[in-house]
Every structure is written in C-alpha cells, then in structure tokens.
Design a protein around this motif. Structure first.
Motif, mmCIF file in Angstrom:
data_model
loop_
_atom_site.group_PDB
_atom_site.id
_atom_site.type_symbol
_atom_site.label_atom_id
_atom_site.label_comp_id
_atom_site.label_asym_id
_atom_site.label_seq_id
_atom_site.Cartn_x
_atom_site.Cartn_y
_atom_site.Cartn_z
ATOM 1 N N MET A 131 0.821 -1.204 0.000
ATOM 2 C CA MET A 131 0.000 0.000 0.000
ATOM 3 C C MET A 131 0.861 1.262 0.000
ATOM 4 S SD MET A 131 -2.971 -1.326 2.593
ATOM 5 C CE MET A 131 -4.226 -0.092 2.284
ATOM 6 N N VAL A 132 1.961 1.237 0.757
ATOM 7 C CA VAL A 132 2.889 2.373 0.776
ATOM 8 C C VAL A 132 3.551 2.520 -0.594
ATOM 9 C CG1 VAL A 132 5.060 3.233 1.773
ATOM 10 C CG2 VAL A 132 3.256 2.318 3.262
ATOM 11 N N ARG A 133 3.927 1.408 -1.221
ATOM 12 C CA ARG A 133 4.500 1.456 -2.577
ATOM 13 C C ARG A 133 3.502 2.030 -3.571
ATOM 14 N NH1 ARG A 133 6.634 -4.338 -3.325
ATOM 15 N NH2 ARG A 133 8.113 -4.379 -1.645
ATOM 16 N N SER A 134 2.239 1.657 -3.433
ATOM 17 C CA SER A 134 1.198 2.201 -4.311
ATOM 18 C C SER A 134 1.101 3.713 -4.150
ATOM 19 C CB SER A 134 -0.158 1.558 -4.009
ATOM 20 O OG SER A 134 -0.163 0.209 -4.385
ATOM 21 N N TRP A 135 1.209 4.179 -2.907
ATOM 22 C CA TRP A 135 1.168 5.625 -2.662
ATOM 23 C C TRP A 135 2.324 6.326 -3.371
ATOM 24 C CZ3 TRP A 135 -2.002 9.296 -1.059
ATOM 25 C CH2 TRP A 135 -1.456 10.549 -0.801
ATOM 26 N N ARG A 136 3.512 5.763 -3.260
ATOM 27 C CA ARG A 136 4.681 6.387 -3.906
ATOM 28 C C ARG A 136 4.525 6.405 -5.420
ATOM 29 N NH1 ARG A 136 8.574 3.727 0.309
ATOM 30 N NH2 ARG A 136 8.451 5.336 1.902
ATOM 31 N N ARG A 137 3.995 5.334 -5.979
ATOM 32 C CA ARG A 137 3.782 5.286 -7.426
ATOM 33 C C ARG A 137 2.702 6.296 -7.842
ATOM 34 N NH1 ARG A 137 4.801 2.899 -12.060
ATOM 35 N NH2 ARG A 137 3.146 2.066 -13.377
ATOM 36 N N LEU A 138 1.643 6.372 -7.062
ATOM 37 C CA LEU A 138 0.575 7.334 -7.336
ATOM 38 C C LEU A 138 1.108 8.763 -7.261
ATOM 39 C CD1 LEU A 138 -2.440 7.999 -7.770
ATOM 40 C CD2 LEU A 138 -2.724 7.811 -5.279
ATOM 41 N N TRP A 139 1.840 9.070 -6.222
ATOM 42 C CA TRP A 139 2.408 10.408 -6.054
ATOM 43 C C TRP A 139 3.343 10.744 -7.223
ATOM 44 C CZ3 TRP A 139 1.176 14.569 -3.611
ATOM 45 C CH2 TRP A 139 2.098 15.606 -3.490
ATOM 46 N N GLY A 140 4.173 9.798 -7.614
ATOM 47 C CA GLY A 140 5.071 10.012 -8.748
ATOM 48 C C GLY A 140 4.309 10.302 -10.024
#
Length: 101
Positions: free
Chosen positions: A74-83
């Motif tokens: 979920m944290v990785r998804s956030w970073r990808r979304l933010w990017g």
C-alpha cells in the motif's frame, strides 16, 4: 517514472496509503523490566506506519507482522501514485509554458 494511465491512477488511489514503515524497539513501561534500565533490552522490533497529517501532527499506526506485506504494498502504491501525479503536473506545466510564450 514509467508511463501510467488514468485507470491505473484510479486503481492505485483505492489501495494507496501515505507514510513510511518503520521498525522500532520500545520500553514496556514496567519499572522492574530490564528495558527500563537498558535501552538495548527494549521490546521489539515492532512495525509502525508513520505519517504526517496536513495539520502537522504525526500519526503512528501499529502494523502486525501478518499485515506487513499488505501495508508495504500500500505504501508502494502511494509512492507510485504520487510520482504519477507529479509527472502529470510537470507535463501540464511544460504545456502551459509553451502556450503562454
């Protein structure tokens, strides 16, 4: 950043959580426990999701070991979304610069 489409942004936004996973060792609070006298004897490591809210308060959420993989994803998804959002904003800015020249 790899190309990302709107449908992936929608999917990421449903499963993304902001923050960082941290591992901490904590004292239990019992005065007769070894952790009260020796920081090396603290309990853990325990996993927490740490996040700073818009109002500046830091939030810590305990993450049981069984949930670690899910929360990490979920944290990785956030970073990808933010990017993806930052990349889209930069493209929009470049386009705006071209339009106002």
């Amino acid at each position: 950043m790899n190309k990302i489409d709107i449908s992936e942004i929608a999917l990421l936004s449903r499963r993304a959580v902001p923050g960082s996973l941290v591992s901490v060792r904590v004292p239990c609070g019992k005065s007769n426990c070894a952790c009260a006298r020796n920081p090396a004897m603290r309990h853990g490591p325990h996993l927490y999701l740490k996040y700073r809210r818009a109002d500046g308060r830091q939030i810590s959420v305990y993450v049981p070991r069984a949930a670690y993989g899910r929360v990490r994803a979920m944290v990785r998804s956030w970073r990808r979304l933010w990017g993806a959002i930052v990349t889209a904003g930069e493209k929009n800015l470049d386009q705006l610069r071209e339009e106002i020249r």
